[in-house]
Scaffold this active site. Sequence first.
Site, short mmCIF file in Angstrom:
data_model
loop_
_atom_site.label_atom_id
_atom_site.label_comp_id
_atom_site.label_asym_id
_atom_site.label_seq_id
_atom_site.Cartn_x
_atom_site.Cartn_y
_atom_site.Cartn_z
N TYR A 123 -1.68 -0.35 10.43
CA TYR A 123 -1.65 -0.71 9.17
C TYR A 123 -0.71 -0.06 8.45
CZ TYR A 123 -3.74 -0.83 4.34
OH TYR A 123 -4.00 -1.09 3.05
N SER A 156 0.98 -1.06 -0.17
CA SER A 156 -0.02 -0.09 0.11
C SER A 156 0.92 1.20 0.05
CB SER A 156 -1.00 0.09 1.09
OG SER A 156 -1.35 1.39 1.38
N1 LIG Z 1 -8.60 -0.65 -1.28
C1 LIG Z 1 -7.59 0.16 -1.16
O1 LIG Z 1 -7.75 1.52 -1.28
C2 LIG Z 1 -6.18 -0.37 -0.86
C3 LIG Z 1 -4.88 0.52 -1.06
C4 LIG Z 1 -3.75 0.03 -0.66
C5 LIG Z 1 -3.58 -1.23 -0.50
N2 LIG Z 1 -4.65 -2.12 -0.34
C6 LIG Z 1 -4.52 -3.59 -0.18
O2 LIG Z 1 -5.01 -4.47 -1.02
C7 LIG Z 1 -5.38 -5.86 -0.60
C8 LIG Z 1 -6.72 -6.09 -0.75
O3 LIG Z 1 -7.60 -5.06 -0.34
P1 LIG Z 1 -8.97 -4.88 -0.83
O4 LIG Z 1 -9.21 -3.17 -0.63
O5 LIG Z 1 -9.37 -5.45 -1.77
O6 LIG Z 1 -9.91 -4.98 0.50
P2 LIG Z 1 -11.30 -5.85 0.74
O7 LIG Z 1 -11.68 -5.63 2.01
O8 LIG Z 1 -12.23 -5.50 -0.17
O9 LIG Z 1 -11.00 -7.54 0.60
C9 LIG Z 1 -9.88 -8.03 1.46
C10 LIG Z 1 -9.89 -9.42 1.23
O10 LIG Z 1 -8.95 -10.00 2.01
C11 LIG Z 1 -9.65 -11.23 2.45
N3 LIG Z 1 -8.96 -11.45 3.95
C12 LIG Z 1 -9.04 -10.78 4.93
N4 LIG Z 1 -8.54 -11.21 5.87
C13 LIG Z 1 -8.21 -12.72 5.64
C14 LIG Z 1 -7.63 -13.52 6.50
N5 LIG Z 1 -7.25 -13.48 7.71
N6 LIG Z 1 -7.11 -14.55 5.69
C15 LIG Z 1 -7.46 -14.84 4.39
N7 LIG Z 1 -8.09 -13.68 3.58
C16 LIG Z 1 -8.43 -12.65 4.50
C17 LIG Z 1 -11.07 -10.80 2.41
O11 LIG Z 1 -11.72 -11.99 2.65
C18 LIG Z 1 -11.13 -10.04 1.29
O12 LIG Z 1 -11.19 -11.20 0.08
C19 LIG Z 1 -5.00 -5.65 1.01
O13 LIG Z 1 -3.77 -6.11 1.30
C20 LIG Z 1 -5.07 -4.13 1.28
O14 LIG Z 1 -4.28 -3.63 2.51
C21 LIG Z 1 -5.90 -1.52 -0.52
#
Ligand SMILES: NC(=O)c1ccc[n+]([C@@H]2O[C@H](COP(=O)([O-])OP(=O)(O)OC[C@H]3O[C@@H](n4cnc5c(N)ncnc54)[C@H](O)[C@@H]3O)[C@@H](O)[C@H]2O)c1
Length: 254
Positions: A158, A145
């Site tokens: 985070y 991120s």
């Molecule tokens: N959305 C954003 O703006 C953003 C920005 C930067 C980084 N990210 C990163 O991208 C990745 C995905 O985020 P997202 O936005 O799709 O989030 P989201 O909440 O939409 O999805 C998260 C996914 O992770 C899974 N998950 C959560 N805990 C888990 C566990 N203990 N074991 C297995 N699976 C688990 C959930 O089931 C879900 O499928 C994350 O690592 C997040 O930190 C997101």
Amino acid sequence: MPAVALVTGGSRGIGLGITRRLLADGFAVSILATREEPSELLESLDAPGRVRYVRGSVADLEDHARFVDDAVEAWGRLDLLVNNAGVAPSVRADLLEAGPESFDRVLGINLRGPYFLTQTFAHRVISLGSSFAERPRATVINVSSISATTVSTNRGDYCISKAGVAMATQLFAVRLAPEGIVVYEVRPGVIATDMTAGVTEKYDALIAEGLAPINRWGRPSDVAGAVSMLASGQTPYSTGEVFHVDGGMHIPVL
Ligand SMILES: NC(=O)c1ccc[n+]([C@@H]2O[C@H](COP(=O)([O-])OP(=O)(O)OC[C@H]3O[C@@H](n4cnc5c(N)ncnc54)[C@H](O)[C@@H]3O)[C@@H](O)[C@H]2O)c1
């Protein structure tokens, strides 16, 4: 036999975008996620025999071997691990108030989980013993991120977890190079998913003020495109690279 990808959290948000893209690229994809198997969603992916779903948590180290072995038993090979699953803190709390429970939960899922899953994956890839004369034998892609380097004082846990992922990328890149495994970090900015749904107004306002040079919300398909490119085997002499998917937000502007 198609190339085989493991995607943690591959059934929602960015992870689902990655799953869809890798299936379109011809990979077989196994998903690790905590929820009950989403049968309708998996069917809608329309890739019979090329999708598997393992219910488990990336935070639970006992689930790692089950996840990796299931794919090897089904398809007989391993080509790609995408460490995508991650969580934000349940409550955004100021650095002077935030408690250890949130710290342990966020670090357990976002950093400790992928760190040890990468270890398990690497051992299995090495034991499978495929040759890697020309192309990487396997690829690991960590979804970190912009928080790896950008401070948010109301979610320190985070930020620290993602800074740790950035270092883990470099550590594994160095250690796994002689094993023929390349390791990359994809670093998203602000992407429209469930994770950011609760802070839509905040980011709408920041984007309206010009948060990033490419001034819009990012989409899961934007991150998936970067993963697809890095997983293509076209960059075999590169490892430890960070690829930003943030509309240019990381560029300091005067
Ligand atoms: N959305 C954003 O703006 C953003 C920005 C930067 C980084 N990210 C990163 O991208 C990745 C995905 O985020 P997202 O936005 O799709 O989030 P989201 O909440 O939409 O999805 C998260 C996914 O992770 C899974 N998950 C959560 N805990 C888990 C566990 N203990 N074991 C297995 N699976 C688990 C959930 O089931 C879900 O499928 C994350 O690592 C997040 O930190 C997101």
